[in-house]
Write a protein that holds these residues in place. Structure first.
Motif, PDB file in Angstrom:
ATOM      1  N   ASN A 205       0.880  -1.321   0.003  1.00  0.00           N
ATOM      2  CA  ASN A 205       0.092  -0.031  -0.031  1.00  0.00           C
ATOM      3  C   ASN A 205       0.915   1.256   0.089  1.00  0.00           C
TER       4      ASN A 205
ATOM      5  N   ILE B   7       0.400   4.959   2.414  1.00  0.00           N
ATOM      6  CA  ILE B   7       0.365   4.088   3.734  1.00  0.00           C
ATOM      7  C   ILE B   7       1.434   3.272   3.726  1.00  0.00           C
TER       8      ILE B   7
ATOM      9  N   VAL C  93       0.865  -0.065   9.011  1.00  0.00           N
ATOM     10  CA  VAL C  93      -0.425  -0.302  10.016  1.00  0.00           C
ATOM     11  C   VAL C  93       0.124  -1.137  10.969  1.00  0.00           C
TER      12      VAL C  93
ATOM     13  N   VAL D 210      -1.728   4.409  11.922  1.00  0.00           N
ATOM     14  CA  VAL D 210      -1.437   4.279  10.390  1.00  0.00           C
ATOM     15  C   VAL D 210      -0.398   5.194  10.043  1.00  0.00           C
TER      16      VAL D 210
ATOM     17  N   CYS E 279       1.828   7.289   7.609  1.00  0.00           N
ATOM     18  CA  CYS E 279       1.622   7.791   6.168  1.00  0.00           C
ATOM     19  C   CYS E 279       2.808   8.631   5.543  1.00  0.00           C
TER      20      CYS E 279
ATOM     21  N   GLN F 118      -5.716   9.600   3.353  1.00  0.00           N
ATOM     22  CA  GLN F 118      -5.694   8.210   2.916  1.00  0.00           C
ATOM     23  C   GLN F 118      -7.049   7.659   3.121  1.00  0.00           C
TER      24      GLN F 118
ATOM     25  N   GLU G 257      -9.784   5.591   4.754  1.00  0.00           N
ATOM     26  CA  GLU G 257      -9.924   4.672   6.356  1.00  0.00           C
ATOM     27  C   GLU G 257     -10.619   3.530   5.840  1.00  0.00           C
TER      28      GLU G 257
ATOM     29  N   VAL H  40      -7.893   0.857   5.333  1.00  0.00           N
ATOM     30  CA  VAL H  40      -7.368   0.369   6.526  1.00  0.00           C
ATOM     31  C   VAL H  40      -8.317  -0.673   7.576  1.00  0.00           C
ATOM     32  N   ARG H  41      -9.526  -0.224   7.382  1.00  0.00           N
ATOM     33  CA  ARG H  41     -10.623  -1.161   8.064  1.00  0.00           C
ATOM     34  C   ARG H  41     -10.438  -2.408   7.405  1.00  0.00           C
TER      35      ARG H  41
ATOM     36  N   ILE I   2      -8.535   4.642  14.909  1.00  0.00           N
ATOM     37  CA  ILE I   2      -7.278   4.651  14.060  1.00  0.00           C
ATOM     38  C   ILE I   2      -6.922   6.063  14.295  1.00  0.00           C
TER      39      ILE I   2
ATOM     40  N   TRP J 114      -3.898   8.639  13.007  1.00  0.00           N
ATOM     41  CA  TRP J 114      -2.806   8.550  11.803  1.00  0.00           C
ATOM     42  C   TRP J 114      -1.695   9.595  11.916  1.00  0.00           C
TER      43      TRP J 114
END
Length: 222
Positions: free
Chosen positions: A2, A7, A10, A31, A33, A40, A42, A45-46, A59, A61
């Motif tokens: 990613n 990203i 994670v 996360v 970045c 980015q 979400e 990420v989920r 989360i 960031w």
């Protein structure tokens, strides 16, 4: 993985990172970045988290330069990530990017700052009683962070857990754990949108005892 969308990492931290979550634990996700990459997804990420967890993540960031600064200055959050986080599959551990954090040297200054916030809570409640739950939740944050911060000096290792105030040697005992748990419930109501608890503690007594404990911790650290 990613990196083309900005990203870089994670990672799981908090109680899940330590391996001791309970019914009150958030699934804390960091996360990382690339600087300048912009907003980015979400949802992406989920989706990454959902492969291993069915809980909705909380989360946080961070850009590269911000997290690098934390590691370079020995911020306790950097130490928490270094010791008690793990990267999701497909990402390298944060320590491979940032190395070992510098020594943490700001214990007393951080405690004094938290004491100042804690000491403001009684007046804030008197002036704005409708904010009782929020202010008691803030008191919980101060107590927990004072305990965590002081443990870096008074204990063999930093205690990043929820009950860090109860593991400090040679200080005035903190309020009863059930009263502390009420403060934690107030915090959860403020941050998670859960139903505010019915406050059953003696608020002024609890805050006086909390301030006395904080003062005892400060003196011990000095």
């Amino acid at each position: 993985m990613n990196s083309e969308v900005g990203i870089l990492n994670v990672s799981i931290f908090g109680s899940y990172g330590r391996g001791n979550p309970d019914a009150f634990s958030d699934l804390d996700v960091l996360v990382l970045c690339r600087d300048g990459a912009g907003t980015q997804s979400e949802e992406m990420v989920r989706a990454i988290i959902a492969k291993d967890y069915d809980q909705v993540p909380s989360i946080s960031w961070y850009g590269e330069s911000k997290l690098a600064h934390f590691f370079a200055t020995g911020d306790l959050f950097a130490w928490h990530l270094y010791r008690e986080s793990y990267a999701m599959p497909g990402f390298a551990p944060l320590a491979e990017t940032f190395g070992r954090p510098a020594p943490y040297l700001n214990c007393l200054d951080d405690i004094l700052g938290l004491q100042e916030i804690l000491s403001s809570v009684p007046n804030q409640i008197s002036s704005n009683p409708q904010n009782l739950v929020y202010e008691l939740g803030l008191a919980y944050v101060c107590l927990r962070n004072i305990g965590m911060t002081a443990s870096s000096v008074l204990c063999d290792e930093v205690d990043f857990g929820r009950h860090s105030p109860y593991g400090l040697p040679g200080v005035t005992p903190l309020i009863l754990k059930e009263d502390y748990a009420q403060l934690a419930q107030c915090r959860h109501a403020s941050t998670r949108g859960t139903e505010p608890p019915v406050v059953e503690i003696d608020v002024q007594h609890t805050l006086r005892e909390s301030l006395a404990w904080a003062g005892s911790v400060e003196r011990k650290v000095r």
